[in-house]
Design an enzyme around this catalytic site. Sequence first.
Site, short mmCIF file in Angstrom:
data_model
loop_
_atom_site.label_atom_id
_atom_site.label_comp_id
_atom_site.label_asym_id
_atom_site.label_seq_id
_atom_site.Cartn_x
_atom_site.Cartn_y
_atom_site.Cartn_z
N HIS A 123 -4.86 25.02 19.67
CA HIS A 123 -4.25 26.21 19.11
C HIS A 123 -2.88 25.81 18.57
CE1 HIS A 123 -7.32 28.89 20.60
NE2 HIS A 123 -7.15 28.46 21.84
N CYS B 218 -4.44 26.75 13.76
CA CYS B 218 -3.89 27.76 12.86
C CYS B 218 -2.42 27.48 12.60
CB CYS B 218 -4.03 29.15 13.46
SG CYS B 218 -5.74 29.75 13.55
#
Length: 474
Positions: free
Chosen positions: A302, A345
């Site tokens: 992440h 992301c």
Amino acid sequence: MNTDFHKLLFEMSEALVTDELAALKFLSLDHVPMRKLEAIQEPKAFFEVLQEKDMIEAGNLAFLRELLYRIGRIDLLVTHLGSSREHMERELQVQGRAKVSAYRQLLYGIAEDLTPEDVKNVKFLLQKQLPKNKLQDNASMLQVFLEMERNRIIKEDDLTMLKDILKAFRADIKKKIDIYEEKKKDNYSKEELRYPVSVSVHPGEQGAEGKTTNLAVETYKMKNIPHGYCVILNNHIFNNPKQNRKGTVKDGEAVKRVFKWLQFETVEHMDLEAKEIFEKVKEYSKRDHRNMDCFVCFIFSHGEKRKIKGIDDEFVNIKDLVSCFSGSNCPSLAGKPKVFFIQACQGSVGHPAVAVEADFSGHPETDATPSTSIPDLADILIGMSTVEDYLSFRWAESGSVYIQCLCDKMKLLCPQGIDLLTILTTVNEEVGGKEFIVSNQMPGGKLEKQMPQIITTLRKQLIFEIPQGQPSKE
């Protein structure tokens, strides 16, 4: 044992005098600890230490050439190392080639410019700062600088005291320090390269009337086996189970298959905290890459804007990871390509879809970022799964859209001799053409898109050639 190599070092050591040895030691302080250099009394011992520190070896004398050039021993450069002043001037203009820092070059240049009377003046003005036995008549200016550094009177980012001393009687040299500080400030402000759009470079660009212009672009050498390390840092299971990244194991498997096929030493490290991510990258930067052509690193996690998340919910800056492979931090990879692929992301915004047919129907997961910033160094490429501020999608069953597409394209295009930047451009096109249905409160969800990004300071084409005698696919 390379007899010719050691004979060469012996002949050069015989030609160097005491003051020149002191200069060589001073210029090497960024790479060899001061305590180690202080014990050296003759050139042969100095060359032995450089070998111990992997700064010189048979077939790799770039640092030695630079040192001889810096101290003005052009005769040794020409007769023993087959180089010249002009060649070194061109060589050291290439970003990342110089191993002697601008700071140490500046101090050495000042020591050379000062007259014996100037040196006496400096010593007189330092009487309150340094012990008297360090300021004796026979102490050279380089020795005085070493004492000033040891006592933290001067350092790379603070030369105030030295400027104050010199401005009274050598304003011209004080001006040189001002120029150095201005350049350092400019370089700091340019430390990060930011590209708002994807960058692609092709060996042949379309010219007027659609004609192809063939440019003679040099290619990085890929001659060693293995070509280098391919390191995979793969975060799957997080301390917070809600953040577990289903499908990321598939990405690791795909990368390992492709890069083992491409003859890289491939290793995967799973489930790292933020600090462990940095320490693992730093560990590889300290390894010996002299007999390797390249370094490749995949990071799956992440993220947020300019950051990668560890399994402990802490973050590490992508800039700090890439900086481990600067020329000074990893000299054995200087001039060689360092490639980073980031699946994470860079924000929480989704690209709105345009009116085209959807390639997928389903509900992909997202990863959330690293930075679009890299140190201002040559030979670095970062392939990002998405542009800054946006989401990156991953399928729980089959892996991430970006990494799976990248592996497929490399299997298809590497056998054709296609360079990496062109391959990544085809990945951009394919991933950018897909649509994803993301769940929300609206019935049926909403359509989102993903746009990968290429950030590069590569100076040459990077082509991963498939092994001789192997099929065109893995």
